[in-house]
Write a protein that holds these residues in place. Structure first.
Motif, PDB file in Angstrom:
ATOM      1  N   ARG A  34       0.831  -1.215   0.000  1.00 48.61           N
ATOM      2  CA  ARG A  34       0.000   0.000   0.000  1.00 48.61           C
ATOM      3  C   ARG A  34       0.860   1.259   0.000  1.00 48.61           C
ATOM      4  O   ARG A  34       0.593   2.211  -0.742  1.00 48.61           O
ATOM      5  N   GLU A  38       0.743   4.045  -2.979  1.00 46.46           N
ATOM      6  CA  GLU A  38       0.388   5.432  -2.671  1.00 46.46           C
ATOM      7  C   GLU A  38       1.494   6.389  -3.124  1.00 46.46           C
ATOM      8  O   GLU A  38       1.224   7.436  -3.716  1.00 46.46           O
ATOM      9  N   THR A  44      -3.496   8.836  -2.133  1.00 43.95           N
ATOM     10  CA  THR A  44      -3.611   8.655  -0.688  1.00 43.95           C
ATOM     11  C   THR A  44      -4.336   7.348  -0.391  1.00 43.95           C
ATOM     12  O   THR A  44      -4.932   6.731  -1.286  1.00 43.95           O
ATOM     13  N   GLN A  45      -4.323   6.959   0.879  1.00 45.54           N
ATOM     14  CA  GLN A  45      -5.069   5.770   1.279  1.00 45.54           C
ATOM     15  C   GLN A  45      -6.565   5.973   1.017  1.00 45.54           C
ATOM     16  O   GLN A  45      -7.270   5.033   0.628  1.00 45.54           O
TER      17      GLN A  45
END
Length: 291
Positions: A34, A38, A44-45
């Motif tokens: 992740r 990103e 972004t998350q």
């Protein structure tokens, strides 16, 4: 891999990056994948959650997969990203800086009451951070105590440049200066607090370090001599001449070194005034005052 076979959406890209890491046996594969997606996809998350089907440019997908392969080969994820978060600060990394880790935040928390008490009495306080590396400890303390000023020392010009970059980037350059010094070699003044996360790995333990640490953190920031205690001996022997009245010194230590480090400082007229444990329950930082 041709562009036609590249993942075309965020969720597909995340799945492929995660698979690369899982097949390599990387612990925390999902988290690292992740972070990589990103960073290299510029999202972004929240974007991953809200728009998993968003299209990804081929250049971004290639960058993500190249980074995932670096991680699969053993390069730490934050070395790939080029930065790490520490105490709420974004800190750039370089070849000659130790990657700041959560255990060191224990040292920051330990010394904050002393700094705040000094400010209450005197209106300001001064800090010497020896072996500053990225500047992590000093900058974290400056972020928590606006009345503080700090000097960060190191023997590495690369580390000092990185620390200055981090001070500028986080807005603390007016209260932080760097100096090339081998411990107290180029230090003449005294401070309210001396802090250090010195090298403390014993010679026999160097080969036992994880691949990520052994191959990517600088040896000079890790190796503490035959028994891992060389730096503590030097710091304890010279610190008293660089402390203001009611000053203190605090060091990070290895998980089994508390008794030995306390004995070294005691033999140099310091007493342990406080200590802080890491999440595993081992003393990780000790605060000393002159007897």
């Amino acid at each position: 891999m041709g562009e036609a076979r590249l993942p075309g959406t965020l969720d597909a890209l995340l799945r492929q990056a995660r698979t690369i890491l899982q097949e390599a046996g990387i612990a925390g594969a999902a988290y690292d994948a992740r972070l990589i997606v990103e960073h290299f996809a510029g999202i972004t998350q929240a974007d991953l959650i809200a728009s998993p089907g968003r299209a990804v440019a081929a250049a971004q997908a290639m960058a993500v997969l190249a980074a995932a392969r670096q991680r699969a080969a053993g390069k730490p994820v934050h070395r790939i990203l080029g930065y790490r978060e520490f105490y709420g600060l974004k800190l750039m990394l370089s070849a000659e800086t130790l990657e700041p880790r959560p255990d060191t935040e224990t040292l920051v928390d330990l010394v904050l009451p002393h700094l705040r008490e000094t400010v209450r009495r005197r209106g300001s306080c001064t800090i010497l951070d020896m072996g500053t590396g990225t500047g992590a400890i000093a900058l974290a303390l400056l972020s928590a105590v606006p009345e503080a000023r700090a000097v960060g020392t190191d023997i590495s010009d690369d580390a000092l440049a990185t620390a200055r970059t981090n001070a500028d980037m986080n807005g603390y350059s007016e209260r932080f200066v760097t100096r090339r010094s081998d411990w107290f070699g180029e230090i003449e003044e005294s401070f309210d607090l001396i802090v250090s996360n010195p090298p403390y790995i014993a010679t026999a333990e160097m080969d036992e370090l994880s691949r990520e640490v052994r191959e990517h953190d600088p040896v000079n920031a890790l190796h503490g001599g035959v028994d891992g205690l060389d730096a503590y001996r030097q710091i304890a022997a010279e610190a008293v001449g660089h402390l203001n009245a009611a000053g203190a010194i605090a060091v990070e230590i290895g998980s089994s070194q508390a008794a030995d480090v306390k004995e070294i400082f005691a033999s140099n007229s310091f007493q342990a005034a406080d200590a802080a444990a890491d999440l595993a329950g081992h003393d990780r930082a000790i605060l000393f005052i002159a007897c």
